[in-house]
Scaffold this motif. Structure first.
Motif, PDB file in Angstrom:
ATOM      1  N   ARG A  28      26.256   0.590  51.669  1.00  0.00           N
ATOM      2  CA  ARG A  28      26.858   1.776  51.069  1.00  0.00           C
ATOM      3  C   ARG A  28      27.676   1.388  49.836  1.00  0.00           C
ATOM      4  N   PHE A  29      27.001   0.722  48.879  1.00  0.00           N
ATOM      5  CA  PHE A  29      27.684   0.282  47.669  1.00  0.00           C
ATOM      6  C   PHE A  29      28.093   1.459  46.804  1.00  0.00           C
ATOM      7  N   GLU A  30      29.315   1.390  46.354  1.00  0.00           N
ATOM      8  CA  GLU A  30      29.888   2.363  45.427  1.00  0.00           C
ATOM      9  C   GLU A  30      30.111   1.632  44.103  1.00  0.00           C
ATOM     10  N   LEU A  31      29.780   2.265  43.021  1.00  0.00           N
ATOM     11  CA  LEU A  31      29.905   1.666  41.693  1.00  0.00           C
ATOM     12  C   LEU A  31      31.357   1.715  41.242  1.00  0.00           C
ATOM     13  N   MET A  32      31.902   0.551  40.887  1.00  0.00           N
ATOM     14  CA  MET A  32      33.294   0.496  40.431  1.00  0.00           C
ATOM     15  C   MET A  32      33.400   0.223  38.936  1.00  0.00           C
ATOM     16  N   GLU A  33      32.616  -0.755  38.445  1.00  0.00           N
ATOM     17  CA  GLU A  33      32.685  -1.112  37.031  1.00  0.00           C
ATOM     18  C   GLU A  33      31.344  -1.683  36.588  1.00  0.00           C
ATOM     19  N   VAL A  34      30.984  -1.370  35.341  1.00  0.00           N
ATOM     20  CA  VAL A  34      29.722  -1.839  34.788  1.00  0.00           C
ATOM     21  C   VAL A  34      29.980  -2.511  33.454  1.00  0.00           C
ATOM     22  N   ARG A  35      29.421  -3.691  33.300  1.00  0.00           N
ATOM     23  CA  ARG A  35      29.370  -4.350  32.007  1.00  0.00           C
ATOM     24  C   ARG A  35      27.902  -4.675  31.763  1.00  0.00           C
ATOM     25  N   ASP A  36      27.581  -5.095  30.561  1.00  0.00           N
ATOM     26  CA  ASP A  36      26.182  -5.374  30.230  1.00  0.00           C
ATOM     27  C   ASP A  36      25.569  -6.426  31.156  1.00  0.00           C
ATOM     28  N   ASN A  37      26.361  -7.385  31.618  1.00  0.00           N
ATOM     29  CA  ASN A  37      25.813  -8.489  32.414  1.00  0.00           C
ATOM     30  C   ASN A  37      26.530  -8.682  33.747  1.00  0.00           C
ATOM     31  N   TRP A  38      27.141  -7.615  34.253  1.00  0.00           N
ATOM     32  CA  TRP A  38      27.940  -7.757  35.467  1.00  0.00           C
ATOM     33  C   TRP A  38      28.192  -6.391  36.087  1.00  0.00           C
ATOM     34  N   LEU A  39      28.086  -6.301  37.405  1.00  0.00           N
ATOM     35  CA  LEU A  39      28.419  -5.075  38.129  1.00  0.00           C
ATOM     36  C   LEU A  39      29.500  -5.383  39.158  1.00  0.00           C
ATOM     37  N   LEU A  40      30.451  -4.492  39.285  1.00  0.00           N
ATOM     38  CA  LEU A  40      31.430  -4.589  40.354  1.00  0.00           C
ATOM     39  C   LEU A  40      31.150  -3.445  41.316  1.00  0.00           C
ATOM     40  N   LEU A  41      30.882  -3.797  42.563  1.00  0.00           N
ATOM     41  CA  LEU A  41      30.524  -2.834  43.596  1.00  0.00           C
ATOM     42  C   LEU A  41      31.525  -2.901  44.731  1.00  0.00           C
ATOM     43  N   TYR A  42      31.707  -1.791  45.398  1.00  0.00           N
ATOM     44  CA  TYR A  42      32.558  -1.727  46.583  1.00  0.00           C
ATOM     45  C   TYR A  42      31.679  -1.319  47.755  1.00  0.00           C
ATOM     46  N   SER A  43      31.736  -2.103  48.832  1.00  0.00           N
ATOM     47  CA  SER A  43      30.965  -1.772  50.023  1.00  0.00           C
ATOM     48  C   SER A  43      31.821  -0.917  50.949  1.00  0.00           C
ATOM     49  N   GLN A  44      31.363   0.305  51.184  1.00  0.00           N
ATOM     50  CA  GLN A  44      32.083   1.206  52.073  1.00  0.00           C
ATOM     51  C   GLN A  44      31.996   0.753  53.527  1.00  0.00           C
ATOM     52  N   THR A  45      31.032  -0.080  53.862  1.00  0.00           N
ATOM     53  CA  THR A  45      30.892  -0.532  55.250  1.00  0.00           C
ATOM     54  C   THR A  45      31.745  -1.765  55.547  1.00  0.00           C
ATOM     55  N   THR A  46      31.939  -2.635  54.574  1.00  0.00           N
ATOM     56  CA  THR A  46      32.735  -3.850  54.818  1.00  0.00           C
ATOM     57  C   THR A  46      34.132  -3.781  54.201  1.00  0.00           C
ATOM     58  N   ASP A  47      34.386  -2.752  53.385  1.00  0.00           N
ATOM     59  CA  ASP A  47      35.660  -2.605  52.682  1.00  0.00           C
ATOM     60  C   ASP A  47      35.948  -3.827  51.796  1.00  0.00           C
ATOM     61  N   GLN A  48      34.903  -4.352  51.152  1.00  0.00           N
ATOM     62  CA  GLN A  48      35.018  -5.513  50.266  1.00  0.00           C
ATOM     63  C   GLN A  48      34.425  -5.183  48.905  1.00  0.00           C
ATOM     64  N   LYS A  49      34.917  -5.884  47.881  1.00  0.00           N
ATOM     65  CA  LYS A  49      34.352  -5.762  46.538  1.00  0.00           C
ATOM     66  C   LYS A  49      33.368  -6.898  46.312  1.00  0.00           C
ATOM     67  N   TYR A  50      32.249  -6.565  45.660  1.00  0.00           N
ATOM     68  CA  TYR A  50      31.194  -7.533  45.383  1.00  0.00           C
ATOM     69  C   TYR A  50      30.842  -7.504  43.897  1.00  0.00           C
ATOM     70  N   GLU A  51      30.496  -8.648  43.375  1.00  0.00           N
ATOM     71  CA  GLU A  51      30.035  -8.750  41.998  1.00  0.00           C
ATOM     72  C   GLU A  51      28.556  -9.074  42.009  1.00  0.00           C
ATOM     73  N   LEU A  52      27.792  -8.382  41.182  1.00  0.00           N
ATOM     74  CA  LEU A  52      26.382  -8.707  40.980  1.00  0.00           C
ATOM     75  C   LEU A  52      26.313  -9.479  39.678  1.00  0.00           C
ATOM     76  N   ARG A  53      25.895 -10.744  39.774  1.00  0.00           N
ATOM     77  CA  ARG A  53      25.881 -11.660  38.633  1.00  0.00           C
ATOM     78  C   ARG A  53      24.521 -12.349  38.535  1.00  0.00           C
ATOM     79  N   GLU A  54      24.384 -13.205  37.506  1.00  0.00           N
ATOM     80  CA  GLU A  54      23.126 -13.929  37.286  1.00  0.00           C
ATOM     81  C   GLU A  54      23.378 -15.404  37.021  1.00  0.00           C
ATOM     82  N   ASN A  55      22.542 -16.228  37.609  1.00  0.00           N
ATOM     83  CA  ASN A  55      22.440 -17.651  37.314  1.00  0.00           C
ATOM     84  C   ASN A  55      21.040 -18.068  37.761  1.00  0.00           C
TER      85      ASN A  55
END
Length: 112
Positions: A28-55
């Motif tokens: 149940r990811f909720e969108l918190m912040e968007v940049r061109d190369n990075w997403l900040l998501l909040y999981s409503q099920t775990t109450d944690q913030k997650y970053e979507l990144r690349e390497n």
């Protein structure tokens, strides 16, 4: 011919699994912040913030607890983007190492 077909099918499957994971009811990811190369998501099920990144792969990492979960591999370095369309939707574009391009709109859950 069979090898090429298998590779294209595998790429398509991993792309759809990646999208499905981002829209999953399990997170149940909720969108918190968007940049061109990075997403900040909040999981409503775990109450944690997650970053979507690349390497070399797109992966999720938990801001508070570390660790990472690879979601989509074989990405060309820095050849992906996130574009916010509205408060819940993001256009994701990637180029795979084999040159294949993919894009999709992901719809995240609304804030609680």
């Amino acid at each position: 011919m069979r090898q090429v077909g298998k590779m294209n099918l595998e790429s398509t499957i991993t792309w759809h699994l990646f999208l499905r994971e981002l829209e999953s009811v399990n997170h149940r990811f909720e969108l918190m912040e968007v940049r061109d190369n990075w997403l900040l998501l909040y999981s409503q099920t775990t109450d944690q913030k997650y970053e979507l990144r690349e390497n070399h792969a797109l992966y999720l990492t938990c801001q508070n607890k570390g660790g990472y979960m690879p979601l989509l591999d074989s990405i060309k370095n820095h050849e992906y983007s996130f574009t916010q369309l509205d408060s819940q939707r993001v256009l994701i574009k990637v180029t795979r190492k084999d040159g294949e391009k993919a894009s999709a709109i992901v719809k995240f859950y609304p804030p609680k």
